[in-house]
Design an enzyme around this catalytic site. Sequence first.
Site, PDB file in Angstrom:
ATOM      1  N   LYS A  10       0.842  -1.199   0.000  1.00  0.00           N
ATOM      2  CA  LYS A  10       0.000   0.000   0.000  1.00  0.00           C
ATOM      3  C   LYS A  10       0.875   1.246   0.000  1.00  0.00           C
ATOM      4  O   LYS A  10       2.016   1.239   0.480  1.00  0.00           O
ATOM      5  CB  LYS A  10      -0.956   0.033   1.201  1.00  0.00           C
ATOM      6  CG  LYS A  10      -0.297   0.209   2.583  1.00  0.00           C
ATOM      7  CD  LYS A  10      -0.112   1.659   3.014  1.00  0.00           C
ATOM      8  CE  LYS A  10       0.772   1.746   4.254  1.00  0.00           C
ATOM      9  NZ  LYS A  10       1.719   2.815   4.300  1.00  0.00           N
ATOM     10  N   ASP A 168      -2.385  -0.989   9.908  1.00  0.00           N
ATOM     11  CA  ASP A 168      -2.535  -1.083   8.449  1.00  0.00           C
ATOM     12  C   ASP A 168      -3.129  -2.419   7.999  1.00  0.00           C
ATOM     13  O   ASP A 168      -3.444  -2.585   6.818  1.00  0.00           O
ATOM     14  CB  ASP A 168      -1.161  -0.948   7.761  1.00  0.00           C
ATOM     15  CG  ASP A 168      -0.595   0.463   7.873  1.00  0.00           C
ATOM     16  OD1 ASP A 168      -1.374   1.400   8.116  1.00  0.00           O
ATOM     17  OD2 ASP A 168       0.637   0.610   7.708  1.00  0.00           O
TER      18      ASP A 168
HETATM   19  O1  C5P Z   1      -0.274  -0.386  14.496  1.00  0.00           O
HETATM   20  P1  C5P Z   1       1.159  -0.675  14.237  1.00  0.00           P
HETATM   21  O2  C5P Z   1       1.642  -1.888  14.981  1.00  0.00           O
HETATM   22  O3  C5P Z   1       1.512  -0.739  12.794  1.00  0.00           O
HETATM   23  O4  C5P Z   1       1.952   0.558  14.810  1.00  0.00           O
HETATM   24  C1  C5P Z   1       3.336   0.539  15.031  1.00  0.00           C
HETATM   25  C2  C5P Z   1       3.713   1.763  15.817  1.00  0.00           C
HETATM   26  O5  C5P Z   1       3.557   2.930  15.007  1.00  0.00           O
HETATM   27  C3  C5P Z   1       2.846   2.032  17.036  1.00  0.00           C
HETATM   28  O6  C5P Z   1       3.340   1.350  18.154  1.00  0.00           O
HETATM   29  C4  C5P Z   1       2.959   3.517  17.183  1.00  0.00           C
HETATM   30  O7  C5P Z   1       4.172   3.867  17.793  1.00  0.00           O
HETATM   31  C5  C5P Z   1       3.035   4.000  15.753  1.00  0.00           C
HETATM   32  N1  C5P Z   1       1.710   4.379  15.219  1.00  0.00           N
HETATM   33  C6  C5P Z   1       1.147   5.574  15.641  1.00  0.00           C
HETATM   34  N2  C5P Z   1      -0.069   5.954  15.133  1.00  0.00           N
HETATM   35  C7  C5P Z   1      -0.706   5.198  14.216  1.00  0.00           C
HETATM   36  C8  C5P Z   1      -0.133   4.003  13.760  1.00  0.00           C
HETATM   37  C9  C5P Z   1       1.088   3.621  14.285  1.00  0.00           C
HETATM   38  O8  C5P Z   1       1.712   6.280  16.462  1.00  0.00           O
HETATM   39  N3  C5P Z   1      -1.881   5.610  13.725  1.00  0.00           N
END
Ligand code: C5P
Length: 330
Positions: A10, A168
């Site tokens: 993506k 995601d």
């Molecule tokens: O959701 P995911 O595991 O992909 O997110 C990884 C990290 O990216 C989270 O722990 C956070 O630090 C950051 N993140 C964020 N805001 C989002 C998505 C991710 O701060 N909307």
Amino acid sequence: MQVTVRVPAKINIALRVGPPRADGFHDLATLFHAVSMYDELTVCDDDSVRQADGDAGASLRGANGYQALGASSPAIPHEVTLELEGPYSSGVPADGSNLAVRAVRALAEEAGVPGRAALRVRKGIPVAGGLAGGSADAAGALLACNTLWGLGWPVERLSQVAAALGSDVPFSVVGGTALGTGRGERLEPVRAERELHWVLAVADGELSTPAVYRRLDELRGQPGPSARSSSAVEPPAMDPRLVAAVERGDAQAVGSLMVNDMQAAALDLRPGLSETLAAGRDAGALGGIVSGSGPTCVFLARNGTHAAAVVQALTASGTCRTAQAVVGPV
Ligand code: C5P
């Protein structure tokens, strides 16, 4: 039985980021767009699984090779094996922390079935490149095991499991084009009429998503999430003109409106990316931004012929590891 799925990378045509929330995430207003760069994931429940070592911490047979990953719950036996291959397999975790493995286990837990699966992932999407490669693998594992185990769950139910795995992952389950809000897990499909031609400039190395969010907060003078201060950063909002331009396939307008709030942070951590962006602009790209948290850069071309020219110019510029033309939505 064996099930194979192809899951796309993506890009975020727009990625607007709000202030840090109390839970450490950031509210987003994003336009997700799946493009024709794929990981291929095969799951099977053949004898190799039943013979796999069920003990936690089982042996690794070769770097990035076949690994038996042990049971995580005494109540429900999980026997998951993982094999990685393909151009971007090096650097992908081959143990129980792999997002596809976690997806298999999470689905098995939710469904109350034994998580038996031999996974083979062919990585065509770079790791930690801002293209949701790990999320694609998790989504592929959910879709494939849904079929392999005969669950027949609708996408909405799979998306709940997906959201717990990563922000995601729900989009990677559905693909196409979608508006994402919340931390990215709340989706609203966008009907894009015409194909857009993109070029992905893959950089050497990786960028950690949490590190880029942290840097963004620092650059914005934001305190950490625990501070809960009133914030000067506006809540994220999507430009309706961009959504309309994507819907009618107006590449010129999309190119001029594409935007990424994380770009400043990614450039701060990887200043060399500004040369990649300049090379794409010089090649006549209609727009060019860092993809997600980077370091991949994404450029919009006028058509397929122009995309090939942009690939050539980026390759000749020596400012990226490799450049690839893709189309979206897929
Ligand atoms: O959701 P995911 O595991 O992909 O997110 C990884 C990290 O990216 C989270 O722990 C956070 O630090 C950051 N993140 C964020 N805001 C989002 C998505 C991710 O701060 N909307």
